[in-house]
Design a protein around this motif. Structure first.
Motif, short mmCIF file in Angstrom:
data_model
loop_
_atom_site.label_atom_id
_atom_site.label_comp_id
_atom_site.label_asym_id
_atom_site.label_seq_id
_atom_site.Cartn_x
_atom_site.Cartn_y
_atom_site.Cartn_z
N THR A 115 68.49 29.53 106.69
CA THR A 115 68.27 30.93 106.30
C THR A 115 69.38 31.50 105.44
N GLU A 116 70.62 30.98 105.59
CA GLU A 116 71.74 31.50 104.80
C GLU A 116 72.78 30.40 104.59
N ILE A 117 73.51 30.52 103.49
CA ILE A 117 74.66 29.65 103.21
C ILE A 117 75.89 30.54 103.03
N HIS A 118 76.99 30.17 103.69
CA HIS A 118 78.27 30.88 103.53
C HIS A 118 79.31 29.84 103.12
N TYR A 119 79.71 29.89 101.85
CA TYR A 119 80.56 28.81 101.31
C TYR A 119 81.52 29.41 100.29
N ASN A 120 82.82 29.37 100.60
CA ASN A 120 83.81 29.85 99.65
C ASN A 120 85.17 29.31 100.07
N ASN A 121 85.69 28.33 99.30
CA ASN A 121 86.94 27.68 99.71
C ASN A 121 88.16 28.58 99.52
N ARG A 122 87.98 29.73 98.83
CA ARG A 122 89.12 30.63 98.62
C ARG A 122 89.27 31.64 99.76
N THR A 123 88.19 31.95 100.46
CA THR A 123 88.28 32.94 101.54
C THR A 123 88.06 32.32 102.92
N MET A 124 87.74 31.03 102.95
CA MET A 124 87.55 30.36 104.24
C MET A 124 88.90 30.05 104.87
N GLY A 125 89.10 30.50 106.12
CA GLY A 125 90.36 30.26 106.81
C GLY A 125 90.37 28.89 107.49
N PRO A 126 91.52 28.49 108.05
CA PRO A 126 91.61 27.22 108.79
C PRO A 126 90.65 27.24 109.98
N LEU A 127 90.09 26.10 110.28
CA LEU A 127 89.13 26.02 111.38
C LEU A 127 89.82 26.29 112.72
N GLN A 128 89.30 27.22 113.48
CA GLN A 128 89.80 27.52 114.82
C GLN A 128 88.89 26.80 115.83
N ALA A 129 89.25 25.58 116.19
CA ALA A 129 88.38 24.77 117.07
C ALA A 129 89.23 23.73 117.79
N PRO A 130 88.70 23.16 118.88
CA PRO A 130 89.42 22.08 119.58
C PRO A 130 89.74 20.94 118.62
N THR A 131 90.84 20.25 118.93
CA THR A 131 91.35 19.20 118.03
C THR A 131 90.30 18.13 117.73
N HIS A 132 89.49 17.75 118.71
CA HIS A 132 88.56 16.65 118.49
C HIS A 132 87.41 17.03 117.54
N LEU A 133 87.28 18.34 117.20
CA LEU A 133 86.22 18.77 116.27
C LEU A 133 86.71 18.90 114.84
#
Length: 661
Positions: free
Chosen positions: A567-585
């Motif tokens: 339904t939607e795409i959200h893609y922007n390498n300039r405004t995307m922050g570091p991934l906040q997720a468990p290390t194994h992901l």
């Protein structure tokens, strides 16, 4: 340091004259303070010089108001500060009042209260001349409006002084405008008025006008020439221009003394309007039927267009080419080829004459005299020039096929919105390259969504940019404003300027490109289902700081509904922050992100093109990724004006028009 400070301070006393001037057609006292009744000039160089700037004031505002019917006039200015000659080496402010008042007829007011008091006299105003036609829009709805079109001569009682006030609008909307000699009795005037309800009765507001001069055509005919043609901004995009032109045509059709109707130095906008009206009218003639169009241009078309519509031979040929292009199946190689050859044969006529003249001179001159007398092009040069001429003409005819139909008809708008709905993008060509026109286009189907970047924004290279878009740097594929609570669903970009200053034939850069994000996501779903699942299930934070304000929002790269449909795409390498997720992901996520990025950047996924002046591109910002190649901003002058729209408004009007049409 002091010199630099003074120079910077002086810059604050320079104002864009187009931005400073407010025009109004006032119907009631409330309109004076109502910003929605204000409209801006398209140009002001005929008053304030080529730079269209005014020196000597801070926060300058010029008010040029007219009562809607009688055109009683008010002129006033306000400003925060005026430049001090003692502080700035004798520099004095421009005489704004003097520059404008020199073009106004006597009797204009400089006291706003006096001007407002004249509104009481509007109820006695009646249009001049003979009523020729009535025209209504939005019939049967709460927004129904009624217009009347009149013709008159300068002898009409009171019209001479009225015309003196009316023609002042030309200075702001018609380039190289000049006031006509109304003492010549061969002038004819056509006026549009809106008849609107007021205090239990009706009043009239001027909407636009045209002037026509009756030229003599040898030996005993008359050839009317349309000289001035203006529909005022508050009444544009309502179909009034086409109606006015048709009324002018109809007023001469039954007169056997009229040879044909011509136009004096038509602007690009009027040429588009004329092509549209003439094409619509010629479609009804038997000689312009689809079958006969494919047989080629002939004398029957010329005779019928001139006899029944007063269209001259040159315009009849142009209309034939426009209509045949519309009737040509561009996917049919032979049919399309036949059309191109037919047009090129006409374009080649000057070269044939050149060749004929060359043969005659060959007999009369020796080789040296011939070389110094006449320069001829080679066969290769002629072919190249023909191809360029043809391509320019075809682009023009393509514009006729889209922009006017979108702006003037519900059917055209519905087809354009259908393209946007199906493919996520739609291109409109031939939009006048005037700042603010993008808003007029949007008003056909929605409202502009104001953001932290303003109502509209300008994409132009700046010496000290705050945003990467305002440079010549390569912009990778992205969607906009993912950091907002809901990113805008529709984005529009209108190309106002795109010029290769050096023009040496090499690629200047600045190539726009689009990628269908839904297609890329569905490819990932089919070929890399694990990666698709990760990107659709992992929230990512997008964030930015704009003008000191911080925005932040969390989205998956790929959004799906309950059935797994994208339904939607959200893609922007300039405004995307570091991934906040468990290390194994972390590793699986960036591996999946890399797979999607590789697919997006595949050449076969991209639709790349150069935006040309007049192109207006619309795309679904939650589906289509956009970007551009780098360009040298010292070589390329490029200016886009953009805005955002809530997509649900667009889809609502699309559904409405689809059912209506």
């Amino acid at each position: 340091m002091e010199g630099s400070y003074k120079k910077n301070l002086l810059q604050t006393f320079i104002t864009d004259s187009n931005e400073a001037l407010d025009l109004k057609l006032v119907r009631e006292p409330f309109d004076v303070e109502n910003d929605e009744t204000t409209f801006k000039p398209e140009m002001s160089h005929q008053i304030f010089g080529e730079n269209e700037s005014i020196f000597g004031y801070q926060n300058l505002k010029i008010s040029l108001y007219y009562t809607a019917g009688k055109l009683n006039t008010y002129l006033g200015i306000t400003y925060k500060a005026e430049v001090d000659p003692k502080q700035f080496d004798g520099a004095i402010a421009d005489d704004v009042m003097g520059a404008i008042s020199a073009k106004l007829p006597p009797g204009y007011m400089t006291n706003l209260d006096d001007f407002v008091a004249t509104l009481n006299k509007e109820q006695t105003f009646k249009p001049f001349g003979e009523l020729l036609s009535t025209y209504s829009i939005n019939k049967g709805s709460a927004t129904e409006r009624h217009f009347q079109l009149y013709s008159c001569t300068i002898e009409e009682i009171g019209f001479r002084s009225y015309h003196e006030r009316l023609q002042t609008f030309l200075l702001w909307y018609v380039d190289a405008a000049s006031f006509i000699d109304v003492d010549d009795d061969r002038w004819r005037f056509y006026l549009i008025f809106e008849k609107y309800p007021c205090d239990g009765g009706h009043r009239y507001a001027i909407c636009g006008y045209a002037t026509v001069y009756l030229y003599f055509a040898y030996p005993n005919k008359t050839r009317p020439r349309i000289s001035q043609f203006l529909v005022l901004p508050p009444f544009q995009r309502l179909g009034l221009g086409a109606e006015l032109l048709n009324v002018i045509y109809r007023s001469f059709l039954k007169d056997s003394n009229i040879l044909d109707i011509t136009v004096e130095d038509p602007s690009e906008e009027f040429t588009r309007l004329r092509d549209f009206v003439d094409s619509q009218n010629c479609k009804k003639l038997p000689s312009f039927s689809k079958e006969k169009l494919h047989q080629g241009f002939n004398a029957e078309m010329v005779d019928e267009a001139q006899r029944d519509l007063k269209i001259n031979k040159k315009q009849a040929r142009r209309v034939y080419e426009i209509l045949r292009f519309q009737a040509t199946n561009l996917a049919d190689f032979e049919e399309y080829r036949a059309y191109r050859l037919d047009v090129k044969r006409r374009l080649n006529i000057p070269y044939q004459k050149e060749a004929s003249d060359y043969k005659k001179l060959q007999k009369a001159l020796n080789p040296e005299e011939l070389r110094s007398t006449l320069s001829t092009s080679t066969k290769e040069q002629r072919i190249e020039n023909l191809d360029k001429q043809y391509q320019m003409l075809e682009n023009e005819y393509r514009n006729r096929r889209t922009s006017l139909s979108v702006m003037e008809s519900d059917k055209g708008l519905a087809l354009w919105l259908e393209m946007f709905h199906r493919f996520g993008t739609a291109l409109l060509r031939g939009v006048p390259t005037t700042k603010g026109k993008i808003i007029e286009v949007v008003k056909r189907f929605a409202y502009v969504k104001e953001t932290s970047y303003g109502v509209t924004f300008d994409v132009v290279a700046e010496p000290d940019p705050e945003h990467l878009a305002y440079t010549g740097t390569h912009l990778h594929h992205h969607t906009d404003m993912n950091y907002r609570e809901k990113s805008p669903g529709m984005q529009l970009l209108h190309c106002l300027k795109s010029t290769d200053i050096k023009g040496d034939g090499s690629d200047p850069g600045g190539l726009s490109f689009l990628v269908d994000g839904f297609r890329a996501a569905n490819w990932l779903k089919e070929n890399e289902p694990a990666a698709f699942h990760i990107l659709s299930a992992t929230p990512v934070r997008f964030q930015i700081s704009v003008n000191g304000m911080k925005f932040s929002q969390t989205w998956p790269i790929i959004c799906t509904d309950n059935e797994g449909k994208v339904t939607e795409i959200h893609y922007n390498n300039r405004t995307m922050g570091p991934l906040q997720a468990p290390t194994h992901l972390i590793t699986p996520f960036y591996h999946s992100y890399h797979l999607l990025t590789e697919k997006i950047r595949t050449e076969s996924m991209q639709f790349a093109f150069h935006l040309a002046p007049g192109d207006l591109l619309a795309f679904n910002n939650r589906r289509v990724l956009h970007g551009r190649t780098s360009f040298d901003d010292t070589r390329v002058s490029r200016h886009l004006e953009g805005c955002y729209v809530d997509i649900d408004e667009t889809m609502a009007i699309y559904d409405f028009l689809r059912n209506k049409v």
